[in-house]
Scaffold this motif. Structure first.
Motif, mmCIF file in Angstrom:
data_model
loop_
_atom_site.group_PDB
_atom_site.id
_atom_site.type_symbol
_atom_site.label_atom_id
_atom_site.label_comp_id
_atom_site.label_asym_id
_atom_site.label_seq_id
_atom_site.Cartn_x
_atom_site.Cartn_y
_atom_site.Cartn_z
ATOM 1 N N PRO B 11 0.952 -1.225 -0.053
ATOM 2 C CA PRO B 11 0.018 -0.032 -0.147
ATOM 3 C C PRO B 11 0.984 1.466 -0.030
ATOM 4 O O PRO B 11 0.530 2.180 -0.741
ATOM 5 N N LEU B 15 1.221 4.182 -2.981
ATOM 6 C CA LEU B 15 0.973 5.537 -2.555
ATOM 7 C C LEU B 15 2.251 6.626 -3.271
ATOM 8 O O LEU B 15 2.333 7.395 -3.876
ATOM 9 N N ALA B 43 -5.130 6.512 -4.202
ATOM 10 C CA ALA B 43 -5.412 6.600 -2.636
ATOM 11 C C ALA B 43 -6.276 5.275 -2.516
ATOM 12 O O ALA B 43 -6.265 4.444 -1.648
ATOM 13 N N ALA B 46 -4.666 2.145 -2.954
ATOM 14 C CA ALA B 46 -3.652 1.979 -1.663
ATOM 15 C C ALA B 46 -4.868 1.297 -0.697
ATOM 16 O O ALA B 46 -4.424 0.229 -0.024
ATOM 17 N N ALA B 47 -5.842 1.958 -0.615
ATOM 18 C CA ALA B 47 -6.675 1.473 0.604
ATOM 19 C C ALA B 47 -7.201 0.041 0.534
ATOM 20 O O ALA B 47 -7.238 -1.034 1.223
ATOM 21 N N THR B 74 -3.532 2.317 7.772
ATOM 22 C CA THR B 74 -3.475 2.522 6.452
ATOM 23 C C THR B 74 -4.383 2.607 5.767
ATOM 24 O O THR B 74 -4.489 3.667 4.794
ATOM 25 N N SER B 78 -5.426 6.337 4.050
ATOM 26 C CA SER B 78 -5.558 6.427 2.653
ATOM 27 C C SER B 78 -6.968 7.061 2.070
ATOM 28 O O SER B 78 -6.965 7.663 1.222
ATOM 29 N N LEU B 107 -0.258 12.371 -1.432
ATOM 30 C CA LEU B 107 0.009 10.998 -1.319
ATOM 31 C C LEU B 107 1.148 10.791 -0.342
ATOM 32 O O LEU B 107 1.099 9.817 0.254
ATOM 33 N N ALA B 110 -0.123 10.839 3.124
ATOM 34 C CA ALA B 110 -0.692 9.945 3.611
ATOM 35 C C ALA B 110 0.096 8.624 3.852
ATOM 36 O O ALA B 110 0.037 7.747 4.865
ATOM 37 N N ALA B 111 1.138 8.471 2.839
ATOM 38 C CA ALA B 111 2.300 7.362 3.050
ATOM 39 C C ALA B 111 2.819 7.506 4.538
ATOM 40 O O ALA B 111 3.110 6.612 5.248
ATOM 41 N N ALA B 114 0.475 6.648 7.220
ATOM 42 C CA ALA B 114 0.261 5.157 7.308
ATOM 43 C C ALA B 114 1.464 4.517 8.063
ATOM 44 O O ALA B 114 1.433 3.810 8.778
#
Lengths: 522, 472
Positions: B11, B15, B43, B46-47, B74, B78, B107, B110-111, B114
């Motif tokens: 994931p 991202l 995104a 990735a989720a 995560t 995402s 993104l 978000a990474a 996570a």
């Protein structure tokens, strides 16, 4: 249908609210009609309860419904657990009965943003009914909080000049109390889980009798509950939100507030605080009775000094609710059933008084006593109705107020609160003084103010609003047994349980003292 | 790092690599819509990957966990990034901001979040924290038309730098006294064989706590919050208020769950900090006349409540904290989403003058806003009530009666300011002007947030049972 009668009654207003939200904002009349129809339907749904004789013979909960709602791990459960007994029966009916009247009273009074007002009124009805029928303590709390929000907006948006101040004050007072209660609820729950009280059915009223909370904890927990309910009642000295809220609220808001919301406090004592903490109740009884008596006399004295009719009625509520509290804490059948009956009476007569003030305000846009005088000549029908309601509020024999107050005073006199009763009785006299004096200044004498000369008498709509209230003023006044009979079994059962626990506690205390004395003697 | 590790990291890789690709493409291809659509899809993908692909190993390179708890967050972050991009779409288009940069930074952020929520090693924690903080430095200041944006960006940068310093120094001290940066060793080794605590190690944890305090704005490290919230564009504030704070709290929960009590002698200090944070936040919010500043201070109060949950250090407390994080993220994101959806050429409606009577211009969105505010206030039937309730319940179980009473008091104060906003929105006022009607993407975000608040409020069991199973 009987299986889900309570749910149907409680959530039907919510359905009505959804319908209203989808009506166009301009359709003023349509929105009012729909709301009225919904509240009337709710009343008819609840009506079979009034004719059910089961309450006269059994103290158990009836019409119960039980659904597992939330359970978290093995330590928390909250259930949709509802039902009614003789204690909540008449309060539920009072709610469904007052709501259509309150809605009808807004016909001309509310003309801006009707949609929002009616939606909130229906949400409020769901909250109030839900609180009265909840058997699960958490569920009760959920509904209890749910009531606050609509009332806050009703006062804050549709209220008078100082509405924001009044609304915030109302909310802060009640929120402080209710959050303290929440902490206490969590603690009681946590304690009971620790102590191994069986909770297959969640935290239900029915289980209270089996619980045994140590005395030192009871003191604190009762204090938290009592404080929260005392604010709602309102008892002296936490009553100060009430006059502001009442004066600023629109007529329908005042009626609902006085007739139903205030009963939440006293109902809370009877249903939750006293059965949960019988020993602490014993400790606090003299203190609370003292506050009740202070409230009776203080409320009456302040009411006497008001120059605004609505404020006068608001302070008279403080005085009347003091009587209710005195009756409840007398802890015998007369006192409690008197207290419970007086809750209904106060709902009817004070609701009626606020409606009357509303009629006056709609005509003259003032509520000052000095602006009126001699109205009985101009408005004879109004004068007759006003006089009857005044008598009911004073407690003249033949009206509902007399029965309630008499039972309370008899009950309190027979209990250990005898000395308080003596002082409370002066409240009856004071009530006559402030009500009759006000009536005299507003209605009697000559018409001094030219603006009052051409006031219209009550319209058919207004008479229709008042008529049901008048019927009950006399019904309860002349034949109260219709109502008392159905309260008795539930109250007797409650008194038996509470007294039993109190006696055990006293015996334990005596034994402890004996043991100490023996040890000292050695 | 083996292939299996990479698969477990899938994931995050999605991202980061898709983010980089979008950045590159964006350098030549300036059309914002496809780029943003690509970002949203990335995104979501990735989720999906985090949810569907079973990780073959439970720990990645000794730095990050690939357990169920890490996966849950995560997915959450995402989805949050996807929602953040949906909100940002119109903003990027209107303000002519480079879509490639914007999307890729969100993104990356978000990474980072996570990774942070799955850190099992102090170094991993540090790296992840820096990853998303760097992304936010830029995003906060990206609106060059706004006079407050540069100030906000700089403030966040300076505070972030100080926090980084504390964090690095704290980690060094812990390494010096325990000889390990991996959890739970970095905690268990703190106690010597004779049962005494390493003073340096404890100081190190204290410093990490200060860094955390800056990031999630605990009093007295909260002073940047209001200015940054106000200056940053709402689509970014929404992410900053929810993701960046939630990820830090989630990391702490993960650490506590793995290594048991880590705070030993710091408990009194944390007690004070929690009490102070709740009260300062609530009282500061009371005097605000700007919705975004008000929400900033209210988030301070929420962080204080979360600290109460963390302080319990029991499984009930951790479950309650995780629940609270999710609920707070949803409700708080939603409130900023409403502001973002109303924004037009004039900017965002955020002063109380803008809001007065707005409910009659935009009834649905203002209704949603009221619902979300009620949830933040913790009224029954909304998710916020259950969140607050479980935290207080756990705190009472752990014996923190004083904190609960203070928390309740702060709740009453927060009732006052949340409801005053709600009342303001529906004040009869003819002069209220109408704002943007909102794009369908924004409406979708609002629909999700408001239904989640109601769903978790009426049936909290769904989420609670899930969290109970997830906690390591």
């Amino acid at each position: 249908m009987n299986d889900h009668l309570l749910s149907l009654m409680t959530f039907f207003p919510l359905v009505g609210m959804l319908i209203i939200l989808f009506l166009p904002r301009e359709a003023d009349r349509l929105i009012k009609t729909v709301t009225l129809v919904v509240t009337i339907i709710v009343f008819f749904i609840s009506l079979p309860l009034a004719f059910d004789d089961v309450f006269a013979t059994s103290s158990a909960m009836h019409y119960t419904e039980f659904v597992n709602w939330i359970s978290v791990g093995d330590y928390f459960q909250m259930n949709y657990n509802v039902g009614i007994d003789g204690i909540s029966l008449w309060l539920v009916l009072l709610t469904t009965f007052i709501m259509p009247i309150a809605i009808l009273s807004t016909w001309h009074a509310i003309d801006k943003n009707t949609k929002g007002f009616m939606a909130l009124a229906l949400l409020l009805e769901t909250g109030m009914l839900g609180a009265f029928i909840s058997l699960d303590l958490f569920l009760f709390y959920v509904f209890w909080e749910l009531m606050l929000v609509p009332m806050y907006f009703m006062i804050g948006i549709w209220g008078g000049k100082n509405r924001i101040y009044a609304a915030v004050k109302f909310f802060i007072f009640t929120a402080v109390g209710s959050l303290l209660m929440l902490v206490a609820i969590i603690y009681v729950y946590y304690y009971s889980v620790q102590a191994g009280v069986p909770f297959e059915n969640g935290f239900s009223v029915v289980h209270f009798a089996q619980m045994d909370i140590p005395a030192h904890l009871q003191t604190w927990l009762f204090a938290a509950f009592a404080f929260s309910f005392a604010i709602k009642v309102p008892m002296f000295p936490v009553h100060t939100w009430l006059p502001d809220a009442h004066t600023e609220a629109p007529t329908a808001g005042s009626v609902i507030l006085a007739a139903i919301l205030l009963k939440m406090g006293t109902y809370g004592y009877v249903r939750f605080a006293i059965p949960l903490f019988p020993e602490a109740t014993m400790q606090f009884t003299p203190f609370l009775a003292l506050l009740a008596v202070i409230g009776i006399i203080y409320g009456a004295l302040v009411a006497m000094m008001q120059d605004d009719v609505k404020k006068l009625v608001a302070y008279s509520s403080v005085s009347h609710l003091g009587f209710v509290m005195l009756g409840v804490f007398a802890m015998n059948l007369q006192g409690l059933s008197g207290g419970l009956l007086q809750m209904i009476n106060h709902g009817i007569s004070t609701g009626a008084l606020f409606l009357i003030v509303g009629f006056l305000y709609e005509r003259r846009h003032t509520r000052l006593i000095a602006d009126f005088g001699g109205l009985s000549k101009v408005m004879p029908v109004f004068a007759t109705i006003f006089l009857i309601v005044t008598f009911s509020s004073i407690g003249l024999p033949g009206t509902n107020g007399f029965v309630g107050e008499f039972l309370i005073l008899v009950g309190a006199f027979e209990s250990e609160l005898r000395i308080f009763t003596v002082f409370a009785t002066t409240g009856v006299i004071l009530a006559a003084v402030y009500m009759l004096w006000m009536f005299q200044r507003v209605m009697m004498g000559k018409v001094t103010n030219p603006k009052n000369e051409n006031l219209k008498d009550l319209s058919a709509r207004e008479v229709t609003i008042m008529m049901p209230l008048l019927i009950f003023i006399f019904w309860i006044g002349i034949y109260p047994n219709t109502f008392l009979d159905k309260m008795t079994p539930a109250l007797e059962n409650m008194i038996k349980q509470v007294k039993g626990k109190q006696q055990i506690a006293m015996m334990v205390e005596d034994m402890d003292q004996t043991v100490t004395q023996v040890t000292v003697n050695d | 790092m083996s292939l299996l590790d990479l698969l477990a990291l899938l994931p995050i890789l999605i991202l980061v690599f898709a983010g980089t690709t979008i950045l590159m493409v964006g350098a030549w291809y300036k059309e914002p819509r496809p780029l943003i659509a690509g970002g949203i899809l990335t995104a979501l993908l990735a989720a999906l990957a985090a949810g569907m692909v079973e990780p073959p190993v439970s720990e990645i390179a000794g730095l990050f966990s690939a357990g169920a708890y890490a996966r849950f967050f995560t997915i959450l972050w995402s989805l949050l990034a996807a929602a953040g991009l949906m909100l940002g779409a119109r903003f990027v288009e209107d303000k002519k901001i480079g879509a490639g940069e914007y999307v890729s930074l969100v993104l990356y952020g978000a990474a980072g979040m996570a990774l942070l929520s799955s850190a099992t090693h102090l170094l991993g924690l540090f790296l992840a924290l820096e990853t998303f903080t760097l992304a936010f430095y830029i995003l906060i200041a990206c609106n060059r038309d706004c006079e407050f944006a540069a100030e906000a960006g700089l403030k966040y940068l300076l505070m972030g730098a100080v926090a980084t310093g504390f964090m690095a120094f704290g980690i060094a001290l812990i390494y010096a006294s325990t000889g390990s940066l991996a959890l739970p060793d970095a905690v268990t080794q703190l106690t010597t064989a004779s049962g005494e605590l390493h003073a340096w190690g404890l100081l190190g944890w204290g410093m990490i706590l200060i860094a955390v305090g800056f990031k999630i704005s605990l009093a007295p490290f909260h002073l940047w919050t209001a200015d940054v919230y106000q200056g940053a564009p709402s689509p970014i504030t929404a992410l900053l208020a929810t993701g960046s704070k939630g990820a830090v709290v989630a990391a702490l929960v993960g650490m506590l769950a793995v290594s048991g009590p880590i705070w030993h002698d710091l408990v009194e200090l944390l007690w004070l900090m929690a009490a102070l944070t709740m009260l300062v936040g609530a009282f500061s919010a009371l005097t605000q006349k700007n919705l975004k500043r008000l929400l900033a201070y209210s988030s301070v109060t929420h962080m204080g409540t979360l600290l109460v949950g963390l302080l319990c250090q029991t499984s009930a407390g951790l479950a309650a904290t995780t629940f609270y994080v999710v609920v707070y993220v949803v409700a708080s994101f939603g409130t900023f989403a409403v502001i973002a959806s109303l924004a037009d050429k004039r900017g965002e409606p955020m002063t109380f003058d803008d809001l007065r009577g707005l409910g009659y211009q935009h009834p649905v969105r203002c209704g949603v806003l009221v619902l979300l505010l009620l949830s933040l206030a913790g009224l029954p039937a909304t998710a916020g009530f259950m969140a607050k309730f479980t935290i207080f319940h756990a705190a009472l179980q752990s014996g923190y009666i004083g904190l609960v009473v203070i928390g309740v008091f702060a709740s009453v104060v927060s009732f006052a300011f949340y409801l005053s906003v709600a009342m303001l929105l529906f004040k009869p006022d003819e002069s209220a002007s109408s704002w943007h009607a909102g794009s369908s993407l924004e409406h979708a975000v609002l629909a999700v947030c408001s239904s989640a608040v109601l769903l978790f409020g009426l049936f909290p069991g769904i989420l609670f049972d899930l969290i109970g199973r997830l906690l390591p």
